[in-house]
Design a protein around this motif. Structure first.
Motif, PDB file in Angstrom:
ATOM      1  N   PHE A 125      16.367 -14.309 -13.864  1.00  0.00           N
ATOM      2  CA  PHE A 125      17.083 -15.576 -13.677  1.00  0.00           C
ATOM      3  C   PHE A 125      17.461 -15.852 -12.223  1.00  0.00           C
ATOM      4  O   PHE A 125      17.242 -16.956 -11.711  1.00  0.00           O
ATOM      5  N   VAL A 126      18.018 -14.859 -11.531  1.00  0.00           N
ATOM      6  CA  VAL A 126      18.450 -15.093 -10.151  1.00  0.00           C
ATOM      7  C   VAL A 126      17.253 -15.454  -9.267  1.00  0.00           C
ATOM      8  O   VAL A 126      17.308 -16.395  -8.463  1.00  0.00           O
ATOM      9  N   GLY A 127      16.157 -14.739  -9.469  1.00  0.00           N
ATOM     10  CA  GLY A 127      14.932 -15.029  -8.721  1.00  0.00           C
ATOM     11  C   GLY A 127      14.428 -16.438  -9.004  1.00  0.00           C
ATOM     12  O   GLY A 127      13.975 -17.145  -8.095  1.00  0.00           O
ATOM     13  N   LEU A 128      14.527 -16.842 -10.262  1.00  0.00           N
ATOM     14  CA  LEU A 128      14.088 -18.188 -10.638  1.00  0.00           C
ATOM     15  C   LEU A 128      14.915 -19.260  -9.922  1.00  0.00           C
ATOM     16  O   LEU A 128      14.368 -20.202  -9.354  1.00  0.00           O
ATOM     17  N   VAL A 129      16.236 -19.079  -9.947  1.00  0.00           N
ATOM     18  CA  VAL A 129      17.111 -20.064  -9.296  1.00  0.00           C
ATOM     19  C   VAL A 129      16.785 -20.148  -7.805  1.00  0.00           C
ATOM     20  O   VAL A 129      16.672 -21.239  -7.232  1.00  0.00           O
ATOM     21  N   HIS A 130      16.603 -18.996  -7.198  1.00  0.00           N
ATOM     22  CA  HIS A 130      16.258 -18.937  -5.772  1.00  0.00           C
ATOM     23  C   HIS A 130      14.970 -19.714  -5.498  1.00  0.00           C
ATOM     24  O   HIS A 130      14.895 -20.548  -4.593  1.00  0.00           O
ATOM     25  N   GLU A 131      13.965 -19.446  -6.319  1.00  0.00           N
ATOM     26  CA  GLU A 131      12.660 -20.095  -6.152  1.00  0.00           C
ATOM     27  C   GLU A 131      12.776 -21.615  -6.352  1.00  0.00           C
ATOM     28  O   GLU A 131      12.210 -22.394  -5.579  1.00  0.00           O
ATOM     29  N   VAL A 132      13.537 -22.036  -7.361  1.00  0.00           N
ATOM     30  CA  VAL A 132      13.680 -23.476  -7.637  1.00  0.00           C
ATOM     31  C   VAL A 132      14.389 -24.189  -6.477  1.00  0.00           C
ATOM     32  O   VAL A 132      13.999 -25.283  -6.077  1.00  0.00           O
ATOM     33  N   LEU A 163      26.340 -13.220 -11.742  1.00  0.00           N
ATOM     34  CA  LEU A 163      27.134 -14.307 -11.160  1.00  0.00           C
ATOM     35  C   LEU A 163      27.327 -14.091  -9.661  1.00  0.00           C
ATOM     36  O   LEU A 163      27.245 -15.025  -8.868  1.00  0.00           O
ATOM     37  N   ARG A 164      27.561 -12.838  -9.263  1.00  0.00           N
ATOM     38  CA  ARG A 164      27.725 -12.544  -7.829  1.00  0.00           C
ATOM     39  C   ARG A 164      26.441 -12.834  -7.057  1.00  0.00           C
ATOM     40  O   ARG A 164      26.478 -13.371  -5.957  1.00  0.00           O
ATOM     41  N   GLN A 165      25.317 -12.458  -7.656  1.00  0.00           N
ATOM     42  CA  GLN A 165      24.027 -12.714  -6.988  1.00  0.00           C
ATOM     43  C   GLN A 165      23.769 -14.215  -6.886  1.00  0.00           C
ATOM     44  O   GLN A 165      23.297 -14.698  -5.856  1.00  0.00           O
ATOM     45  N   LEU A 166      24.112 -14.949  -7.952  1.00  0.00           N
ATOM     46  CA  LEU A 166      23.933 -16.408  -7.917  1.00  0.00           C
ATOM     47  C   LEU A 166      24.782 -17.001  -6.803  1.00  0.00           C
ATOM     48  O   LEU A 166      24.326 -17.852  -6.038  1.00  0.00           O
ATOM     49  N   LYS A 167      26.030 -16.542  -6.702  1.00  0.00           N
ATOM     50  CA  LYS A 167      26.920 -17.081  -5.681  1.00  0.00           C
ATOM     51  C   LYS A 167      26.437 -16.755  -4.280  1.00  0.00           C
ATOM     52  O   LYS A 167      26.637 -17.536  -3.351  1.00  0.00           O
ATOM     53  N   SER A 168      25.776 -15.624  -4.149  1.00  0.00           N
ATOM     54  CA  SER A 168      25.272 -15.266  -2.815  1.00  0.00           C
ATOM     55  C   SER A 168      24.123 -16.198  -2.411  1.00  0.00           C
ATOM     56  O   SER A 168      23.789 -16.295  -1.235  1.00  0.00           O
TER      57      SER A 168
END
Ligand code: C2E
Ligand code: MG
Ligand code: MG
Ligand code: MG
Length: 284
Positions: A125-132, A163-168
């Motif tokens: 998920f975190v990778g996906l958000v980053h890519e998007v 959540l921490r990774q998303l916030k970063s």
């Protein structure tokens, strides 16, 4: 209990249960193809600043138009999609579509996207958000991920890490449906939320019910104490909004300010420059 009411009743009960299970399976099957068949679309609901009435962002809400059944409520199909993991593919589509749309807006309004437990616990998920974010060019601070606390409690340590990774990445996290979960207060302390969304069940009749008013006032106090903005969901009447103005709630969302609608609804009258709705709803 059904059995004690006689054999006929039992059979009837059993048959009805059977249909429900079958219905679920049918919907589950159709859900797997819904995105590819173009049956999904997003609608957008404005979120406004309570003090000024200005639109500060939109929440993206998913709509499924089934070819035979017509519109199926997300309250029905999201839980089915969550059980079958179809939510991963659907949720990815929602994220891409909402970020792609928001990146075209002439102003950096926020876009709130609902995210399920299954997505939060997916290792991709975190990778996906980053890519998007990279692909759409949306500024990370414009993206707000909405999670309910029930999405976090099955594996709180893992959820906290996510959540921490998303916030970063630079985005914000909102706690959706605040007050309806099992342990809202301790979850507020355990997870790095940036916003509290008070559930609509506390907003309804807040102007006329003293107990509801007391609860909402204390949530607003909690937000102030924690330094978190509070958004009231499901505002339908001027009286409800009046209460929120008087109590200095930060933001509001609801049918009063705008129903979830295709984004064109909000842009067509303003030649594409989004704040649109409720600009005439300015308050002192
Ligand atoms: P939610 O995230 O709490 O969204 C708010 C719901 O309240 C939406 O229902 C919205 O249409 C409705 N609403 C907004 N203002 C008012 C109002 O003034 N009065 C009333 N009565 N209702 C109002 P909707 O669109 O049917 O979505 C229901 C739930 O389905 C959402 O609750 C969310 O949990 C879930 N959902 C919707 N879209 C998605 C999505 O893309 N992904 C995921 N995972 N869940 C979604
Ligand atoms: Mg939401
Ligand atoms: Mg909610
Ligand atoms: Mg909800």
């Amino acid at each position: 209990r059904a059995k004690s009411e006689g054999r006929g009743t039992y059979r009837f009960f059993e048959a009805r249960m059977g249909i429900e299970v079958r219905e679920r399976r049918l919907l589950e099957h159709d859900l797997r193809h819904a995105v590819a068949r173009g049956e999904m679309h997003l609608v957008y609901q404005p979120q406004t600043d309570v003090g000024s009435g200005a639109v500060i962002g939109f929440e993206a809400l998913l709509r499924w138009k089934h070819p035979e059944r017509g519109y199926v409520s997300p309250a029905v199909f999201i839980p089915i999609a969550e059980e079958s993991d179809a939510i991963l593919q659907i949720g990815e589509w929602v994220l891409r579509e909402a970020c792609r749309e928001a990146a075209t807006w002439p102003q950096p309004l926020s876009i709130a996207v609902n995210v399920s437990a299954v997505q939060i616990h997916s290792p991709h998920f975190v990778g996906l958000v980053h890519e998007v974010l990279l692909r759409t060019g949306l500024a990370p601070h414009q993206l707000e991920v909405e999670v309910t606390e029930t999405a976090l409690i099955s594996d709180p340590n893992r959820a906290l890490l996510t959540l921490r990774q998303l916030k970063s990445l630079g985005l914000r996290i909102a706690m959706d449906d605040f007050g309806t979960g099992y342990s809202s207060l301790s979850n507020l302390r355990s997870f790095p939320f940036d916003k509290i969304k008070i559930d609509s069940s506390f907003v309804r009749s807040v102007d006329s019910n003293e107990q509801t008013a007391a609860i909402v006032r204390s949530v607003l106090g909690l937000g102030r104490g924690l330094g978190l903005p509070v958004l009231a969901e499901g505002v339908e009447t001027e009286a409800e909004l009046g209460f929120l103005v008087a109590e200095q709630c930060h933001a509001a969302q609801g049918y009063l300010m705008g129903r979830p609608s295709p984004i064109a609804q909000f842009t067509q009258h303003t030649h594409g420059t989004i704040p649109l709705v409720s600009v005439d709803r300015k308050r002192a």
